[in-house]
Design an enzyme around this catalytic site. Sequence first.
Site, PDB file in Angstrom:
ATOM      1  N   SER A   1       0.839  -1.192   0.000  1.00 29.53           N
ATOM      2  CA  SER A   1       0.000   0.000   0.000  1.00 29.53           C
ATOM      3  C   SER A   1       0.879   1.248   0.000  1.00 29.53           C
ATOM      4  O   SER A   1       1.633   1.468  -0.936  1.00 29.53           O
ATOM      5  CB  SER A   1      -0.952  -0.048   1.196  1.00 29.53           C
ATOM      6  N   HIS A  21      -8.001  -5.544   0.055  1.00 31.70           N
ATOM      7  CA  HIS A  21      -6.734  -4.864   0.287  1.00 31.70           C
ATOM      8  C   HIS A  21      -6.096  -5.387   1.568  1.00 31.70           C
ATOM      9  O   HIS A  21      -6.765  -5.563   2.588  1.00 31.70           O
ATOM     10  CB  HIS A  21      -7.001  -3.361   0.417  1.00 31.70           C
ATOM     11  N   GLU A  35      -9.719  -5.050  -4.018  1.00 27.06           N
ATOM     12  CA  GLU A  35      -9.008  -4.091  -3.162  1.00 27.06           C
ATOM     13  C   GLU A  35      -9.950  -3.236  -2.319  1.00 27.06           C
ATOM     14  O   GLU A  35      -9.776  -3.057  -1.126  1.00 27.06           O
ATOM     15  CB  GLU A  35      -8.133  -3.171  -4.027  1.00 27.06           C
TER      16      GLU A  35
END
Length: 517
Positions: free
Chosen positions: A201, A425, A330
């Site tokens: 990320s 995610h 995600e």
Amino acid sequence: MAELIVETLQGSVRGELRGAVRVWKGIPYAAPPLGALRFRPPAPPVAWQGERDATAFGSVAAQSRDSRVALMSGITEKVISGEDCLVLNVFAPRDGAPDAGTGTGAWPVMVWIHGGAFIMGSGSTPLYSGIPFAEQGIVVVTINYRLGLPGLLYLGDVAPGGDRAEGNYGLLDQIAALAWVRDNIAAFGGDPGAVTVMGESAGAISIAHLLAMPAARGLFHRAILESGASALSPSTRADATRLTHAVLAQLGIDPGTGTGTGTGTGAADALAALPIDQLLAAQDHVTETLGITAYGPYIDGVTVPGSPVELVRAGSADGIPLLLGSNRDEWTFFELFLGDVTVEGFKPVLRQRLGAQIDALLEVYRSARPDQSEARAWVDLIGDAVFGIPVVRLAEAQAGRGAPVFLYRFDWRSPAFGGRLGAAHALELPFVWNRLDLQLSQLLLGDQLPHAQGLATQIHLAWVSFIKTGDPNGGGLPAWPRYDAERRATMLLDRASQVADDPAGATRAAWPTSYDP
């Protein structure tokens, strides 16, 4: 047995033994960014006399105490948050020799850059314990770096005289940590010539920028990017300056004189003099107004000279193998856990970026779904806009230079939260670190832990192989070919992993070439 007391360039540190792994915690890699050093590039670490106790983690970067932040950053034990945070942790094998054939007599090194939207997280999060990788013959370094306003506020066009032309302090912290590794890691048994940077990320976005930063060149030799390659905003110097003005207005500071604080100094000095809690309050207000993506690296023309993807295309990362990818679902993570990070909030952002093209793009995503749901198509589209497409663009750019590039998509869908999480995610992290035993992992993975362990072992060993050799093959996954813009071979990580050529090719091809984060 390898020594627990190690001599660094700044002084000796005493670690502890955790099974077959030696661990040192809270080692300073730069001077504390306090007082006059706030909103400045990191200064060299201060030497110490005698033996430093390195058996406790240092402070994490100053960040919000919001309970959602604790969940997002995976913090499950009490930690201290503050500005004296530029520390790192080292995990090294206790004994034994590096894999035959390295020719260096040292272990390869992995440096972990944590995620957290550039406002949360730390290198001491339990999930990021380097022990599983160290048990595989790798020296692991996990770092803290400045976040939010202390790490990313740009003052180059606000400070009188332009004496703060350098921005992106959080990225410069990461470079300082890498320089420390270059200069010191051999003392821990690591090879400074075989360093892999790895992040997820915001950590992956950081690495994409490091690939483009002249100051980072030569400090690492391979890179792993999970779910990130570029920040949605701010990205330009003008964007970053607008954010600075919003922060100054929130704090009541005049951009030119610094008045409003009672100091009569310039804005930069006025900001540096504020209590950190006051800065964090302003940071939280801006986040509530502009969203969780308010903070991110920017092209200031000094630290980051241009678009990372464009610079990689031009050769800034030549010779550096990449392993990178994103997760199938995600955006479900943000939709489920952060009520203010909504689809509705991103629609105007994407309409501004893509104009009338957004409607045709949305139709492609809707048609690609078995349920034909427009609402769910928006979730898929935003996940690709923020994570999936930037990752593909970076893979294309580096593969076009001839470097080995390996692309994955994490497709393992969690049954947790009634199946709403899907392949969300950050869900790959417990697999990569092989830490399905943690309470956080059990929360995210639901009742499928026994079935997930086999995949976790395969993924972990593939990452280990890449860190050691620049190639993820040999860890139990199917044969993983290099990525190129013709075949677009992609490893789909799932209950039965397989390679697919250009998966979701219809949606990928529908993105305009002008969308080049």
